[in-house]
Design an enzyme around this catalytic site. Structure first.
Site, short mmCIF file in Angstrom:
data_model
loop_
_atom_site.label_atom_id
_atom_site.label_comp_id
_atom_site.label_asym_id
_atom_site.label_seq_id
_atom_site.Cartn_x
_atom_site.Cartn_y
_atom_site.Cartn_z
CB SER A 142 -0.89 0.00 1.25
OG SER A 142 -1.54 1.24 1.44
CE1 TYR A 155 -4.64 -1.88 4.84
CE2 TYR A 155 -3.47 0.19 4.65
CZ TYR A 155 -4.06 -0.89 4.06
OH TYR A 155 -4.07 -1.01 2.69
CE LYS A 159 -1.70 -3.67 3.29
NZ LYS A 159 -1.74 -4.90 2.45
#
Length: 302
Positions: A142, A155, A159
């Site tokens: 991401s 998150y 990533k």
């Protein structure tokens, strides 16, 4: 890895979004495709649309046993795997600051986004190496793996770790002189179901009722997100060209440059935006979260 026709690909997180778009694109290239997801109903719907050429396997990438079973099924069906797409990912909807993020959030998100990739690599890569054939691994990370944003929580951490995993994997395969390439996808906003990941959170990682994604954020992603088919096209091009980085569009590469410049200068982090390209539109007008409050604007995160 330029020759795709007649070869086999495995895609995790393939029931929707980027994974499903990858399956459609690779089937169009004449590949045999194994599609996998924890969402059995969604996977069934995807296979109904993709056709008989897509072989489904329901699996949770956070489970080592499930991923080994996926690898066994793929090899039993097609004999060898040439293209491995570690794509499955989730996002906790709460968006709390780090000091309020629950152990369940950390366990679930890191279990899928980071350990899911590690499990896929460990289950498939030894057999790919033993086969001695040309191959490639695509890891879906991401923009949040290249630039840090507040309230991205587990998150963003997952990533960043996934990007590092991809870099280390590429270096180790290079040192081994293996004929297997690596690409890391770092898209920004994409029209996927990741904001609805909560419905798949295991009970052991959930405290109370599942959180709902902020309506403004979901609307902004739907309005401004990239079509998953475009990301799939970028991934296929990277595989053919042997390119490692697949960077976000819309001027976000400039934000990555700014972060690197600040690191080199010893400067503290700051909230970064695109250096060039179109304005962030609706995303830029979402309200900033108040400290300690549920986040209503998970801005600038894929």
């Amino acid at each position: 890895m330029r020759g795709l026709t007649g070869r086999t690909a495995v895609i995790t997180g393939a029931a929707s979004g980027i994974g499903r778009a990858m399956a459609e694109r690779l089937l169009a290239e004449g590949m045999q495709v194994v599609v996998s997801d924890v969402d059995a109903d969604g996977l069934g719907s995807a296979v109904a649309a993709l056709g008989d050429a897509a072989a489904p396997v329901v699996a949770d990438v956070a489970s080592e046993d499930d991923v080994v079973r996926l690898a066994d099924a793929a090899h039993a069906r097609f004999g060898a795997v040439h293209l491995l797409c570690a794509n499955a990912g989730v996002s906790a909807a709460g968006g709390a600051p780090l000091w309020e993020t629950t152990a369940g959030d950390w366990g679930w998100v890191l279990g899928v986004n980071l350990m899911g990739v590690a499990n896929v690599v460990r289950a498939f890569l030894p057999r790919m190496l033993d086969g001695g054939q040309e191959g490639h691994i695509v890891i879906t990370a991401s923009l949040s793996g290249l630039v840090s944003f507040p309230h991205a929580g587990p998150y963003g951490v997952s990533k960043h770790a996934t990007v590092s995993l991809g870099e280390q994997l590429a270096l180790e395969l290079m040192l081994k002189r293996a004929p297997i390439g690596v690409s890391v996808l770092c898209p920004a906003w994409v029209r996927t179901d990741i904001l609805r990941s909560e419905r798949h959170r295991p009970a052991r990682f959930r405290a109370g009722q599942a959180a709902e994604p902020p309506a403004a954020l979901a609307a902004a992603m739907a309005a401004e997100g990239l079509d998953p088919a475009e990301v799939a096209e970028q991934a296929v091009a990277a595989v053919r060209d042997g390119r490692f980085w697949v960077l976000p569009e819309g001027g976000w590469a400039g934000a990555v440059e700014q972060r690197a410049e600040r690191i080199a200068a010893g400067e503290p982090p700051r909230l970064l935006r695109p250096r060039s390209g179109p304005a962030t539109g609706e995303l830029s007008r979402l309200p900033r979260p108040r400290s300690g409050a549920p986040r209503d604007a998970r801005q600038l995160r894929s």
